[in-house]
Design a protein around this motif. Structure first.
Motif, mmCIF file in Angstrom:
data_model
loop_
_atom_site.group_PDB
_atom_site.id
_atom_site.type_symbol
_atom_site.label_atom_id
_atom_site.label_comp_id
_atom_site.label_asym_id
_atom_site.label_seq_id
_atom_site.Cartn_x
_atom_site.Cartn_y
_atom_site.Cartn_z
ATOM 1 N N SER A 119 107.442 -20.273 -2.034
ATOM 2 C CA SER A 119 106.390 -21.229 -1.710
ATOM 3 C C SER A 119 105.562 -20.754 -0.524
ATOM 4 O O SER A 119 106.003 -19.921 0.286
ATOM 5 C CB SER A 119 106.998 -22.599 -1.391
ATOM 6 N N ARG A 120 104.366 -21.315 -0.386
ATOM 7 C CA ARG A 120 103.521 -21.006 0.768
ATOM 8 C C ARG A 120 104.230 -21.403 2.059
ATOM 9 O O ARG A 120 104.141 -20.720 3.078
ATOM 10 C CB ARG A 120 102.193 -21.764 0.668
ATOM 11 N N ARG A 121 104.921 -22.537 1.990
ATOM 12 C CA ARG A 121 105.612 -23.031 3.183
ATOM 13 C C ARG A 121 106.723 -22.075 3.600
ATOM 14 O O ARG A 121 106.928 -21.817 4.791
ATOM 15 C CB ARG A 121 106.173 -24.420 2.903
ATOM 16 N N ILE A 128 106.865 -18.819 3.066
ATOM 17 C CA ILE A 128 106.238 -17.626 3.645
ATOM 18 C C ILE A 128 105.726 -17.906 5.054
ATOM 19 O O ILE A 128 105.903 -17.101 5.976
ATOM 20 C CB ILE A 128 105.101 -17.133 2.728
ATOM 21 N N GLU A 129 105.115 -19.072 5.247
ATOM 22 C CA GLU A 129 104.600 -19.434 6.570
ATOM 23 C C GLU A 129 105.725 -19.533 7.593
ATOM 24 O O GLU A 129 105.602 -19.037 8.721
ATOM 25 C CB GLU A 129 103.854 -20.759 6.476
ATOM 26 N N VAL A 130 106.829 -20.169 7.208
ATOM 27 C CA VAL A 130 107.955 -20.327 8.133
ATOM 28 C C VAL A 130 108.561 -18.971 8.473
ATOM 29 O O VAL A 130 108.889 -18.696 9.643
ATOM 30 C CB VAL A 130 109.012 -21.268 7.522
ATOM 31 N N GLU A 166 107.045 -16.113 8.456
ATOM 32 C CA GLU A 166 106.077 -15.366 9.268
ATOM 33 C C GLU A 166 106.148 -15.758 10.738
ATOM 34 O O GLU A 166 105.819 -14.953 11.621
ATOM 35 C CB GLU A 166 104.652 -15.609 8.749
ATOM 36 N N ASN A 167 106.608 -16.990 11.013
ATOM 37 C CA ASN A 167 106.631 -17.481 12.389
ATOM 38 C C ASN A 167 108.032 -17.623 12.977
ATOM 39 O O ASN A 167 108.179 -17.996 14.139
ATOM 40 C CB ASN A 167 105.913 -18.835 12.460
ATOM 41 N N ILE A 214 106.087 -9.943 4.581
ATOM 42 C CA ILE A 214 106.170 -10.652 5.860
ATOM 43 C C ILE A 214 106.085 -9.610 6.978
ATOM 44 O O ILE A 214 106.907 -8.692 7.057
ATOM 45 C CB ILE A 214 107.498 -11.432 5.971
ATOM 46 N N ASN A 256 106.238 -10.347 10.224
ATOM 47 C CA ASN A 256 107.098 -10.778 11.325
ATOM 48 C C ASN A 256 108.446 -10.064 11.248
ATOM 49 O O ASN A 256 108.956 -9.769 10.171
ATOM 50 C CB ASN A 256 107.294 -12.300 11.222
#
Length: 276
Positions: A16-18, A20-22, A24-25, A46, A48
């Motif tokens: 999910s986009r979520r 991947i976002e999590v 990445e951070n 990723i 990160n």
């Protein structure tokens, strides 16, 4: 907080986009296998580079308290090799420790082999039970299956390819060879396959050799036609084994189709020595 993050069970397109976002951070990622997670980060592109901490069956008891305390200070992302952490994978002990400490636990929902197999099995989905992996030893496996012979809900199991044929044969012995079963293999992957049939039919297929990740979905036990007298005897047996009366009546009612309330009242009447 602790963030349980569901990862793809095969197809990377399910990330999910979520998620991947999590990732990445994230500064800290707790992983069932750090090598597998490292490959996932690379496959998802990723950039990160979080600190990776291993959490698996062999160290969760020792690491859970430490990681829960760490999550009280900063976010900790938890992943398993595939699917949702803590569901037949490491994570339960960590979540329990976090709950005891008052640390917030949340989740990023996502792919689930259990729910996908159930949904595509063609078997009833309104009530089900997830039983995880069956015991490896044949005697223990047969005992576990015999204990589930009267389970009225659809049952979902994980199984290894090497034990699939033996487990299906044991299911036939415990449940009867007319019980419907769906074997789901390599879910979301290129060679995804669902085989449906009776235990005997599926054993003949599995004996030729099966590869990949396996989920087995089994039809629940049909309701048995029973007289009130037989049903009351079953209730009494359950109560004698330590089960509360109301629970015993509900269990027998589910198996027989009789009224739980009527069974309960009949037992009370019998205890008072009144005519039924």
């Amino acid at each position: 907080m602790i963030i349980l993050a569901a990862t793809p069970i095969g197809n990377l397109g399910d990330a999910s986009r979520r998620l991947i976002e999590v990732l990445e951070n994230a500064e800290i990622v707790v992983a069932e296998d750090t090598r597998t997670t490292g490959r996932l980060l690379q496959a998802l592109e990723i950039t990160n580079r979080p600190r990776l901490i291993a959490l698996h069956d062999h160290n969760e008891k020792q690491k859970a308290a430490e990681l829960a305390a760490l999550a009280a200070e900063q976010d900790v992302v938890v992943v398993s090799d595939a699917g949702m952490p803590a569901i037949s994978d490491p994570g339960y002990g960590l979540v329990a420790e976090a709950a005891a400490l008052g640390v917030t636990v949340t989740a990023i929902p996502g792919p689930s082999a259990v729910l996908m197999a159930l949904a595509i099995s063609g078997l009833p989905t309104d009530r089900f039970t997830f039983e995880g992996f069956l015991p490896r030893k044949p005697g223990d496996r047969r005992s576990a299956l015999r204990a589930l012979a009267a389970e009225p809900r659809t049952m979902v199991f994980f199984e290894s390819p090497s034990r699939l044929a033996s487990s299906l044969a044991d299911m036939g012995a415990a449940f009867g060879d007319d019980r419907r079963i769906a074997v789901c293999r390599e879910l979301t992957k290129f060679y995804e396959e669902v085989r449906r049939g009776t235990p005997g039919e599926l054993v003949a297929w599995a004996e030729n050799g099966v590869k990949g990740e396996i989920v087995v979905v089994v039809e629940g036990a049909p309701r048995r036609v029973a007289s009130t007298e037989d049903a009351l005897a079953q209730v009494q047996e359950l109560v004698a084994s330590g089960i509360r009366l109301k629970e015993a009546c509900a269990e027998v009612a589910a198996l027989t189709g009789l009224s739980s309330r009527d069974l309960y009242q009949a037992v009370l009447t019998a205890r008072r020595g009144e005519p039924a």
